[in-house]
Write a protein that holds these residues in place. Structure first.
Motif, short mmCIF file in Angstrom:
data_model
loop_
_atom_site.label_atom_id
_atom_site.label_comp_id
_atom_site.label_asym_id
_atom_site.label_seq_id
_atom_site.Cartn_x
_atom_site.Cartn_y
_atom_site.Cartn_z
N ARG A 1 81.09 -2.67 14.67
CA ARG A 1 81.57 -1.63 15.57
C ARG A 1 80.70 -0.12 15.24
NH1 ARG A 1 86.74 -2.56 13.21
NH2 ARG A 1 87.36 -3.20 15.31
N GLY A 2 80.86 0.57 16.21
CA GLY A 2 80.19 1.86 16.08
C GLY A 2 78.82 2.17 16.86
N ARG A 3 78.18 3.25 16.72
CA ARG A 3 76.82 3.48 17.22
C ARG A 3 75.80 3.34 16.39
NH1 ARG A 3 74.54 8.89 18.36
NH2 ARG A 3 73.52 8.85 20.41
N VAL A 4 74.66 2.67 16.91
CA VAL A 4 73.30 2.34 16.32
C VAL A 4 72.40 3.36 17.00
CG1 VAL A 4 71.69 0.95 15.63
CG2 VAL A 4 74.03 0.21 15.59
N ARG A 5 71.73 4.05 16.14
CA ARG A 5 70.63 4.99 16.49
C ARG A 5 69.14 4.43 16.34
NH1 ARG A 5 69.25 10.32 15.93
NH2 ARG A 5 68.56 10.23 18.15
N LEU A 6 68.32 3.91 17.22
CA LEU A 6 67.19 3.03 17.03
C LEU A 6 66.24 3.54 17.34
CD1 LEU A 6 65.81 0.27 16.13
CD2 LEU A 6 66.70 -0.66 18.39
N SER A 7 64.74 3.87 16.93
CA SER A 7 63.64 4.31 17.46
C SER A 7 62.62 3.22 17.38
CB SER A 7 63.45 5.76 16.59
OG SER A 7 61.99 6.15 16.91
N VAL A 8 61.99 3.13 18.46
CA VAL A 8 60.86 2.01 18.42
C VAL A 8 59.66 2.75 19.26
CG1 VAL A 8 62.46 0.26 18.35
CG2 VAL A 8 61.73 1.05 20.66
N PRO A 9 58.41 2.31 18.98
CA PRO A 9 57.44 2.64 19.78
C PRO A 9 57.46 2.34 21.26
CG PRO A 9 56.61 1.64 17.92
CD PRO A 9 57.99 1.40 17.91
N LYS A 10 56.97 3.41 22.18
CA LYS A 10 57.16 3.27 23.72
C LYS A 10 56.91 1.89 24.18
CE LYS A 10 56.11 7.96 24.15
NZ LYS A 10 54.91 8.94 24.57
N GLN B 1 68.40 11.38 11.71
CA GLN B 1 69.85 10.62 11.75
C GLN B 1 69.47 9.49 12.63
OE1 GLN B 1 72.56 13.57 13.10
NE2 GLN B 1 72.97 14.14 11.07
N PHE B 2 68.28 8.52 12.26
CA PHE B 2 68.50 7.34 13.02
C PHE B 2 68.78 6.30 11.75
CE2 PHE B 2 65.09 9.34 15.62
CZ PHE B 2 65.54 8.90 16.96
N ASP B 3 69.50 5.35 12.33
CA ASP B 3 69.83 4.25 11.60
C ASP B 3 68.84 3.07 11.30
OD1 ASP B 3 72.83 4.69 11.62
OD2 ASP B 3 72.64 4.71 13.66
N LEU B 4 67.90 2.88 12.46
CA LEU B 4 66.85 1.81 12.50
C LEU B 4 65.68 2.41 12.98
CD1 LEU B 4 68.83 -1.23 13.63
CD2 LEU B 4 68.45 -0.75 11.07
N ILE C 1 55.06 -0.37 13.12
CA ILE C 1 53.84 -1.48 13.05
C ILE C 1 52.88 -1.09 11.89
CG2 ILE C 1 51.81 -2.41 14.36
CD1 ILE C 1 53.32 -1.82 16.92
N THR C 2 53.11 -1.75 10.88
CA THR C 2 52.51 -1.33 9.64
C THR C 2 52.41 -2.64 8.91
OG1 THR C 2 52.81 0.01 7.70
CG2 THR C 2 54.82 -0.94 8.53
N ASP C 3 51.33 -2.43 7.91
CA ASP C 3 51.13 -3.56 6.81
C ASP C 3 52.28 -3.88 6.02
OD1 ASP C 3 48.62 -3.88 7.79
OD2 ASP C 3 47.77 -2.67 6.41
N GLN C 4 52.80 -2.71 5.35
CA GLN C 4 54.09 -2.75 4.49
C GLN C 4 55.12 -1.80 4.77
OE1 GLN C 4 55.06 -5.22 2.21
NE2 GLN C 4 53.20 -6.59 2.52
N PRO C 5 56.37 -2.20 4.69
CA PRO C 5 57.24 -0.89 4.73
C PRO C 5 57.02 0.28 3.55
CG PRO C 5 58.45 -3.12 4.68
CD PRO C 5 56.96 -3.37 4.22
N PRO C 6 57.48 1.50 3.97
CA PRO C 6 57.34 2.33 2.81
C PRO C 6 58.21 2.09 1.73
CG PRO C 6 57.55 3.39 5.07
CD PRO C 6 57.83 1.91 5.27
N PRO C 7 57.98 2.40 0.50
CA PRO C 7 58.79 1.93 -0.68
C PRO C 7 60.10 2.50 -0.80
CG PRO C 7 56.93 3.67 -1.25
CD PRO C 7 56.52 3.32 -0.05
N THR C 8 60.32 3.71 0.13
CA THR C 8 61.52 4.23 0.32
C THR C 8 62.47 3.57 1.11
OG1 THR C 8 60.86 6.00 1.65
CG2 THR C 8 60.72 6.55 -0.72
N ILE D 1 61.15 -3.89 11.23
CA ILE D 1 62.33 -3.03 11.48
C ILE D 1 62.65 -2.44 9.98
CG2 ILE D 1 64.10 -4.82 11.23
CD1 ILE D 1 65.41 -3.10 13.68
N LEU D 2 62.67 -1.14 9.88
CA LEU D 2 63.24 -0.40 8.68
C LEU D 2 64.57 0.34 8.83
CD1 LEU D 2 59.65 1.29 8.53
CD2 LEU D 2 60.24 -0.82 7.60
N TYR D 3 65.07 0.22 7.33
CA TYR D 3 66.33 0.92 7.58
C TYR D 3 66.64 1.53 5.93
CZ TYR D 3 67.05 -3.99 6.14
OH TYR D 3 66.92 -5.13 5.44
#
Length: 307
Positions: free
Chosen positions: A97-106, A144-147, A151-158, A278-280
């Protein structure tokens, strides 16, 4: 009292409330599995630190002093607030439950993510989704995005991440254009064709190809360019030239025959392809609202493709 003492005193304040509500040191001690003498020492420590007498001790009962009554009310408010905080955590972590803010390429969001959202909202009526379409990678914390899909080879280490989809670029043209201008048999022949390219950076007109060990870079040109793949799709459907498109953008037109692949034996190796992650934020306890959305996207996107 120094403010840095406050965290140390929180357990003593909670015990003070328990003593008042239980009516005696011994009753409070039984509730918390301690001894009356230990509880008495804790209350004495609290009184010494606060510099006031909290309880008037008699042989039969405990009575709050004037200062004790005021401290008790403040402590009750503190414990009520703490319980409310625990209730929030339990409510939000018990089920999605709750709100999810998701950013994706167009284009990825338009063609792949959005078709999955309606079913998700029907499945999880207590989860709201805010879908932001952007080809830049926002900062999860400051914006303030949740997800975030990247498109990348590897996720950022953070950041933590999960692979969703393998993005490939395909060279496409309409049959009408190829009938009028011919079909190139080698990437080097693209210099004689109208090519529709991305044009976001100075090197976007340089298309990279590979065919086994053979590598080729071609500086293409054309009268039209756009940084939006759906716009380039419409342009190539209008017979304006040859373009590179994410395969999910071109899939329907390729299936209908409105577009055909160009140089299918060559693999385009330029930008905007690879694994969509998908990063978080890394966390031991991922909120259910995020977990179910990640699982839903992974299942939906994985049906037509294995990573």
């Amino acid at each position: 009292m120094r403010t840095n003492l406050t965290p140390q005193l929180l357990p003593y304040l909670a015990i003070f409330v328990r003593v008042v509500e239980a009516g005696s040191f011994s009753a409070a001690a039984r509730q918390q599995g301690s001894t009356a003498s230990a509880v008495s020492r804790q209350i004495a420590h609290l009184e010494q630190t606060l510099g006031v007498r909290l309880l008037e001790r008699t042989t039969r009962r405990l009575r709050l002093s004037e200062a004790g009554s005021e401290v008790f009310e403040r402590c009750k408010d503190m414990l009520d607030a703490a319980q409310a905080a625990l209730d929030v955590g339990e409510r939000l972590m018990s089920q999605p439950r709750g709100r999810v803010r998701l950013s994706v390429p167009k284009a990825f969001g338009r063609f792949l993510v959005m078709p999955l959202i309606q079913d998700f909202l029907q499945r999880y009526p207590e989860v709201d989704v805010s879908l932001n379409l952007s080809d830049r990678s926002p900062d999860l914390i400051s914006e303030q995005f949740d997800l975030l899909v990247s498109i990348t080879d590897q996720p950022p280490p953070t950041l933590a991440g999960r692979p969703l989809y393998n993005v490939q670029q395909l060279l496409c043209a309409s049959p009408t254009y190829l009938q009028r201008h011919g079909t190139p048999q080698h990437p080097s022949e693209l210099v004689r064709h109208a090519c529709l390219y991305l044009d976001e950076t100075p090197d976007d007109h340089r298309w990279h190809f590979s065919n086994g060990p053979e590598q080729c870079v071609v500086a293409v040109s054309g009268r039209f360019a756009s940084n939006h793949s759906e716009v380039r799709l419409n342009a190539v459907l209008g017979h304006l030239g040859i373009t590179c498109l994410p395969h999910f953008t071109a899939a329907a037109a390729l299936a209908s025959g409105e577009l055909v692949r160009v140089l299918p034996q060559w693999r385009y190796t330029g930008s905007y392809q690879g694994t969509a992650w998908i990063l978080y934020h890394p966390t031991r306890h991922l909120p259910p609202k995020l977990r179910v959305l990640i699982d839903h996207l992974a299942a939906g996107l994985g049906k037509g493709q294995s990573l």
